[in-house]
Design an enzyme around this catalytic site. Structure first.
Site, PDB file in Angstrom:
ATOM      1  N   ASP A 134       0.740  -1.194  -0.095  1.00  0.00           N
ATOM      2  CA  ASP A 134       0.267  -0.054  -0.081  1.00  0.00           C
ATOM      3  C   ASP A 134       0.701   1.283   0.023  1.00  0.00           C
ATOM      4  OD1 ASP A 134      -2.580   1.651   0.097  1.00  0.00           O
ATOM      5  OD2 ASP A 134      -2.253   1.704   2.131  1.00  0.00           O
ATOM      6  N   CYS A 191     -21.548  -3.357 -17.695  1.00  0.00           N
ATOM      7  CA  CYS A 191     -22.040  -2.807 -16.222  1.00  0.00           C
ATOM      8  C   CYS A 191     -21.628  -1.405 -15.867  1.00  0.00           C
ATOM      9  CB  CYS A 191     -21.818  -3.971 -15.323  1.00  0.00           C
ATOM     10  SG  CYS A 191     -22.454  -3.591 -13.585  1.00  0.00           S
ATOM     11  N   CYS A 194     -21.314   0.472 -10.359  1.00  0.00           N
ATOM     12  CA  CYS A 194     -20.508   1.144  -9.411  1.00  0.00           C
ATOM     13  C   CYS A 194     -20.609   2.685  -9.926  1.00  0.00           C
ATOM     14  CB  CYS A 194     -19.090   0.565  -9.471  1.00  0.00           C
ATOM     15  SG  CYS A 194     -18.212   0.540 -10.843  1.00  0.00           S
ATOM     16  N   CYS A 198     -21.893   5.479  -7.104  1.00  0.00           N
ATOM     17  CA  CYS A 198     -21.025   6.366  -6.323  1.00  0.00           C
ATOM     18  C   CYS A 198     -21.389   7.690  -5.490  1.00  0.00           C
ATOM     19  CB  CYS A 198     -19.773   6.783  -6.953  1.00  0.00           C
ATOM     20  SG  CYS A 198     -18.518   7.721  -6.313  1.00  0.00           S
TER      21      CYS A 198
END
Length: 379
Positions: A134, A191, A194, A198
């Site tokens: 990360d 699709c 998402c 949002c």
């Protein structure tokens, strides 16, 4: 042992130390990513938490001398609490996103990577490596995509066929020339769930995120939260799961493979009012093991105030008035003033009027005015 046999041995060993998926790719530069990052930088879409040097983000040779391969790992995390708690009037609760449940994932993945490194050293004495999770320079997702861990979804998450996007990612750059795995084909198709879901329109288009508008980023900032985002925060006090929970590929995905990732419902869905008065020590004792605590208590307290306003929790009025009177931090005093306006009631209005005369900070004054306007919109 030849390279192919070594790769199979590493795959076998990874399963014994709690790595749910492993993939291999070359250490060549991520040229396509470079172009995307440059566009993001030009548009001002970056969060500011990233490595600022784009070349370090795309060129493993700048991070280790003569790298040959990158090993990518993924660990699946839970999406449901075994002991669920419910928010109710007078005892409203906030929520940490699923990626912040259990022990800090940076520590969990570093543990797995360190075990993998030790095994590599055992098998190949002259091996060299550098690992990251990360906060390293490389993009975990770009590495995972090229290593065949999963495909990059329209919400900018990596989707594995097995675990959906509910995975933590990490990688090890090494001087061993492993045979690379093949990337997976995207299943997103046409699709756009998402993007449509949002809350703040942070997903500009499939695969492009304006981090400055992403609730996950916004909950980690320390200043006053812009008004337009306060209305969308709900009871989130760290992170956001919306673009993952609406995805058909994530339907039914819930894995409990790692004990250290199991959520304590009283911690990841905590009562909001007690958070407002926590000392630094109390905050660390309760939330210190979560990755969501990394920015300290101030953002979590600010977000908790906004969440109480979202619930219009009248039982919190006294707590918010106390914050306005006594908290030394302008962001907390000002956010409390705004929240009192959202909650309403005679006690809240009188408190705002009284404190308007004594408050010296100009930003807090603005928040008091916002709060008072909610009682009298024509002010």
């Amino acid at each position: 042992m030849n390279i192919a046999e070594l790769k199979e041995e590493i795959i076998r060993y990874s399963k014994t130390i709690g790595i749910d998926k492993i993939g291999f790719t070359t250490a060549s530069t991520f040229d396509g990513l470079r172009n995307r990052l440059m566009i993001q930088q030009e548009l001002g879409f970056q969060s500011g938490f990233e490595e600022p040097d784009i070349e370090k983000r795309v060129n493993p040779a700048l991070l280790m001398d003569q790298p040959m391969s990158i090993i990518s790992i993924a660990l699946a995390y839970p999406t449901k609490m075994k002991d669920r708690v419910v928010s109710k009037p007078g005892e409203r609760r906030g929520i940490f996103c699923r990626a912040s449940w259990g022990d800090d994932y940076h520590l969990v993945l570093k543990d797995r990577l360190s075990k993998l490194e030790a095994y590599l050293e055992e098998l190949v004495p002259d091996v060299r490596f550098t690992s990251m999770v990360d906060t390293g320079a490389l993009s975990d997702r770009a590495v995972a995509e090229r290593a065949g861990i999963g495909w990059s979804g329209k919400n900018c998450s990596i989707f594995t066929p097995e675990f959906g996007s509910y995975v933590y990612l990490g990688e090890t750059i090494t001087n061993i020339p492993f045979e690379p795995d093949e990337p997976l084909e995207s299943k997103c198709g046409t699709c756009t769930k998402c993007i449509d879901a949002c809350p703040t329109g942070a997903l500009v288009q499939g695969g492009q995120l304006n981090a400055q508008r992403c609730i996950s980023f916004i909950t980690q900032t320390k200043g006053f939260m812009p008004d337009e985002f306060r209305e969308e925060l709900g009871n989130r006090i760290y992170g956001c799961d919306t673009c993952q929970t609406v995805c058909p590929e994530n339907k039914g995905k819930d894995f409990h493979f790692h004990e250290e990732m199991e959520p304590d419902s009283e911690i990841v869905k905590p009562l909001l009012k007690p958070i407002l008065h926590m000392s630094n020590k109390e905050f660390k004792e309760k939330f210190g093991r979560l990755s969501g605590s990394w920015r300290g208590k101030k953002p979590i307290q600010r977000n908790s105030i906004i969440a109480l306003a979202h619930f219009k929790d009248e039982s919190a009025v006294e707590d918010l008035i106390m914050l306005m009177k006594k908290d030394p931090r302008p962001v907390i005093r000002g956010t409390a003033a705004w929240a009192l306006g959202k909650i309403g009631g005679e006690e809240a209005e009188k408190a705002l009027q009284a404190l308007q005369a004594s408050e010296n900070d100009p930003e807090v004054q603005q928040e008091i005015e916002k709060g008072l306007k909610m009682f009298n919109p024509i002010m």
